[in-house]
Design an enzyme around this catalytic site. Structure first.
Site, PDB file in Angstrom:
ATOM      1  N   VAL A 290      13.128 -52.089  13.632  1.00  0.00           N
ATOM      2  CA  VAL A 290      12.540 -53.383  13.236  1.00  0.00           C
ATOM      3  C   VAL A 290      11.752 -54.003  14.393  1.00  0.00           C
ATOM      4  O   VAL A 290      10.629 -54.498  14.207  1.00  0.00           O
ATOM      5  CB  VAL A 290      13.642 -54.344  12.722  1.00  0.00           C
ATOM      6  CG1 VAL A 290      13.060 -55.711  12.391  1.00  0.00           C
ATOM      7  CG2 VAL A 290      14.327 -53.747  11.506  1.00  0.00           C
TER       8      VAL A 290
ATOM      9  N   ARG B  27      16.667 -49.159  26.651  1.00  0.00           N
ATOM     10  CA  ARG B  27      15.865 -47.953  26.893  1.00  0.00           C
ATOM     11  C   ARG B  27      14.504 -48.333  27.471  1.00  0.00           C
ATOM     12  O   ARG B  27      14.031 -49.461  27.277  1.00  0.00           O
ATOM     13  CB  ARG B  27      15.644 -47.215  25.563  1.00  0.00           C
ATOM     14  CG  ARG B  27      16.933 -46.794  24.897  1.00  0.00           C
ATOM     15  CD  ARG B  27      16.751 -46.567  23.410  1.00  0.00           C
ATOM     16  NE  ARG B  27      16.419 -47.813  22.701  1.00  0.00           N
ATOM     17  CZ  ARG B  27      16.212 -47.908  21.392  1.00  0.00           C
ATOM     18  NH1 ARG B  27      16.271 -46.845  20.641  1.00  0.00           N
ATOM     19  NH2 ARG B  27      15.924 -49.067  20.838  1.00  0.00           N
TER      20      ARG B  27
ATOM     21  N   GLU C 216      14.917 -64.959   7.364  1.00  0.00           N
ATOM     22  CA  GLU C 216      14.437 -64.388   6.093  1.00  0.00           C
ATOM     23  C   GLU C 216      14.638 -62.869   6.036  1.00  0.00           C
ATOM     24  O   GLU C 216      14.950 -62.305   4.984  1.00  0.00           O
ATOM     25  CB  GLU C 216      12.944 -64.727   5.927  1.00  0.00           C
ATOM     26  CG  GLU C 216      12.300 -64.233   4.649  1.00  0.00           C
ATOM     27  CD  GLU C 216      12.853 -64.901   3.407  1.00  0.00           C
ATOM     28  OE1 GLU C 216      12.682 -66.121   3.250  1.00  0.00           O
ATOM     29  OE2 GLU C 216      13.476 -64.201   2.586  1.00  0.00           O
TER      30      GLU C 216
ATOM     31  N   ILE D 203      11.369 -58.830   1.123  1.00  0.00           N
ATOM     32  CA  ILE D 203      11.281 -59.715  -0.052  1.00  0.00           C
ATOM     33  C   ILE D 203      11.440 -61.172   0.375  1.00  0.00           C
ATOM     34  O   ILE D 203      12.414 -61.512   1.047  1.00  0.00           O
ATOM     35  CB  ILE D 203      12.410 -59.421  -1.074  1.00  0.00           C
ATOM     36  CG1 ILE D 203      12.427 -57.948  -1.463  1.00  0.00           C
ATOM     37  CG2 ILE D 203      12.274 -60.306  -2.299  1.00  0.00           C
ATOM     38  CD1 ILE D 203      13.623 -57.575  -2.326  1.00  0.00           C
TER      39      ILE D 203
ATOM     40  N   GLU E 252      21.866 -48.477   8.487  1.00  0.00           N
ATOM     41  CA  GLU E 252      22.420 -49.161   9.657  1.00  0.00           C
ATOM     42  C   GLU E 252      22.773 -48.125  10.731  1.00  0.00           C
ATOM     43  O   GLU E 252      22.918 -46.931  10.428  1.00  0.00           O
ATOM     44  CB  GLU E 252      23.694 -49.918   9.266  1.00  0.00           C
ATOM     45  CG  GLU E 252      23.470 -51.031   8.271  1.00  0.00           C
ATOM     46  CD  GLU E 252      22.497 -52.066   8.779  1.00  0.00           C
ATOM     47  OE1 GLU E 252      22.805 -52.756   9.751  1.00  0.00           O
ATOM     48  OE2 GLU E 252      21.401 -52.177   8.208  1.00  0.00           O
TER      49      GLU E 252
ATOM     50  N   ASP F 148      27.166 -53.988   4.199  1.00  0.00           N
ATOM     51  CA  ASP F 148      25.842 -54.586   4.419  1.00  0.00           C
ATOM     52  C   ASP F 148      25.458 -55.469   3.220  1.00  0.00           C
ATOM     53  O   ASP F 148      25.018 -56.615   3.394  1.00  0.00           O
ATOM     54  CB  ASP F 148      24.813 -53.463   4.643  1.00  0.00           C
ATOM     55  CG  ASP F 148      23.415 -53.997   4.846  1.00  0.00           C
ATOM     56  OD1 ASP F 148      23.141 -54.500   5.953  1.00  0.00           O
ATOM     57  OD2 ASP F 148      22.606 -53.947   3.910  1.00  0.00           O
TER      58      ASP F 148
ATOM     59  N   LYS G  41      24.914 -59.717   2.923  1.00  0.00           N
ATOM     60  CA  LYS G  41      23.731 -60.336   2.311  1.00  0.00           C
ATOM     61  C   LYS G  41      24.113 -61.271   1.161  1.00  0.00           C
ATOM     62  O   LYS G  41      23.525 -62.344   1.028  1.00  0.00           O
ATOM     63  CB  LYS G  41      22.770 -59.245   1.856  1.00  0.00           C
ATOM     64  CG  LYS G  41      22.143 -58.498   3.054  1.00  0.00           C
ATOM     65  CD  LYS G  41      21.479 -57.208   2.622  1.00  0.00           C
ATOM     66  CE  LYS G  41      20.808 -56.506   3.797  1.00  0.00           C
ATOM     67  NZ  LYS G  41      20.410 -55.135   3.474  1.00  0.00           N
TER      68      LYS G  41
HETATM   69  N1  HSE Z   1      20.597 -50.829   6.097  1.00  0.00           N
HETATM   70  C1  HSE Z   1      19.951 -51.893   5.404  1.00  0.00           C
HETATM   71  C2  HSE Z   1      19.591 -51.419   4.002  1.00  0.00           C
HETATM   72  C3  HSE Z   1      18.735 -52.326   6.155  1.00  0.00           C
HETATM   73  O1  HSE Z   1      19.613 -50.199   3.781  1.00  0.00           O
HETATM   74  O2  HSE Z   1      19.316 -52.235   3.142  1.00  0.00           O
HETATM   75  C4  HSE Z   1      18.063 -53.558   5.608  1.00  0.00           C
HETATM   76  O3  HSE Z   1      18.878 -54.690   5.731  1.00  0.00           O
END
Ligand code: HSE
Length: 410
Positions: A12, A44, A124, A131, A185, A196, A200
């Site tokens: 990202v 790194r 966001e 999205i 991830e 994950d 969210k």
């Molecule tokens: N690992 C997460 C996914 C990344 O696959 O949705 C985006 O939040």
């Protein structure tokens, strides 16, 4: 020139740098002047980049740089992201993050600190990748009591399910491809076990319902136990299996959150969301049902959301519309056992007539294998379904699968 700092040059973070470079002129117009990363923090070294000389491993250089107004955090994980986000806010710098774990664990605290210091804390990119969903939820839908949010919130698992059940790929191969594409991830267990997606749905519920929801309090199940047989039954029933994060307002006003694979009816748009795409269905008491759809993971979609927040932080006054996101109120959460649901069950060792005594009102599907019964239950609480399952088990029925049905327009 507006100076920013970037923490983390992974998938990202490098996407953020790519957007800052490729869309330099557009962003300068949006921000009123040029935007430049003065610092990039990563363990790194990245020799050979046009900005290689701006790398540092020392966060204090960023914290002490008075020219840096905004810190973009794309490290992932709670630490050191939390410490550095906090120190940035305390130093009067706005913080933009894509880090769902951080927001789901510390969102209320960091929002309060940002408000106290008169700066932005924006995230966001933490839900749904590219999205736009948090901004519409906090601004465009404020005329509504939010009744339900149901979404496909993890790109990796949706990619895996699509590859496995449309293209016949093996689980391991599909996961490896998702990792290579930068969707997964660092520890993909968080994707496939639903953690994950859970982070969210907690972020979405915290914004929608106004108090913090912690992932550890939400019943969460991933995709590892879904079998090809279950998928075949979902198709026979007229739908698909998707990993769904859902937050509902129960009739008594409590919030009911869960993450699990669900049978999604074919006439619900979520059933047609495939690959790395995510979709979030939001139902408000005035607007009805709305749907937000787009790429849910990946370098540029996620970075796009971060840079959008960056322009907001550079151009909008902080605190003009504070998020109504207060501390957690566990008493306002409905335990999973009390959630009302219908479920799909696949059972061996018991005839439909006998099963009906435990699951009155069951609607049977044509079985795919001899000696097997498959049916959709009548609505009940999850606790009642547990009890019925246990009683059927004691009478010789072996439950092979139980999957909640996402009630839709059917
Ligand atoms: N690992 C997460 C996914 C990344 O696959 O949705 C985006 O939040």
């Amino acid at each position: 020139m507006k100076k920013i700092a970037l923490l983390g040059h992974g998938v990202v973070g490098s996407g953020v740098m790519e957007i800052l470079t490729k869309n330099r002129k557009l962003l300068a117009r949006q921000a009123g002047e040029g935007v430049e990363a003065a610092w990039v923090l990563d363990r790194r070294a990245f020799p050979g980049l046009p900005y290689s000389q701006r790398f540092t491993q020392d966060f204090s250089a960023i914290r002490e740089d008075p020219e840096v107004a905004v810190v973009l955090e794309a490290l992932g994980g709670v630490e050191p992201a939390y410490t550095w986000a906090r120190e940035s806010l305390l130093a009067g710098k706005s913080v933009i993050t894509s880090n769902k774990e951080l927001v789901a664990e510390k969102g209320d605290e960091l929002l309060a600190l940002a408000a106290e210091k008169g700066v932005h804390f924006l995230f966001e990119a933490s839900v749904g990748g590219g999205i736009p969903i948090l901004q519409p939820l906090r601004e465009s839908l404020t005329a509504n009591h939010i009744l339900e949010i149901a979404g496909i919130l993890n790109g990796t698992t949706n990619f895996i399910l699509t590859k496995m059940f449309r293209e016949g790929a093996a689980f391991g191969d599909a996961l490896r491809e998702a990792q290579e594409l930068g969707y997964a991830e660092a520890d993909p267990t968080a994707d496939v076990e639903g953690h994950d997606a859970c982070r969210k749905i907690c972020i979405l519920a915290s914004i929608a319902f106004g108090s913090h929801f912690y992932p550890r309090e939400v019943r969460t199940q991933g995709i590892t136990r879904i079998s090809p047989e279950d998928v075949a039954y979902a198709a026979r029933w007229g739908g698909a299996i998707k990993l769904i994060g859902r937050a509902r307002r129960a009739p008594d006003g409590r919030a009911a959150l869960e993450v699990s694979p669900m049978f999604v009816p074919g006439d619900c748009l979520l059933s047609g969301v495939n690959g790395v795409y995510n979709a979030v269905q939001v139902t408000g008491d005035m607007v009805g049902t709305t749907l937000f759809y787009g790429p849910g993971a990946g370098k540029l979609p996620t970075a796009s959301a971060m840079v959008g927040d960056l322009i907001t932080a550079l151009t909008q006054p902080a605190g003009s519309r504070p998020l109504p996101w207060g501390p957690a109120k566990p008493e306002l959460s409905q335990p999973w056992e009390e959630h009302t649901a219908q479920a799909f069950l696949r059972v061996t060792g018991m005839e439909p007539d006998a099963l009906e005594t435990f699951f009155p009102g069951a609607r049977f599907l044509e079985p795919l294998a001899e000696g097997e019964a498959a049916f959709i239950t009548a609505p009940a609480t999850q606790g009642e379904l547990d009890a019925a399952q246990e009683a059927a088990g004691a009478a010789g029925g072996k439950v092979l699968s139980r999957i909640t049905v996402l009630e839709g327009s059917r």
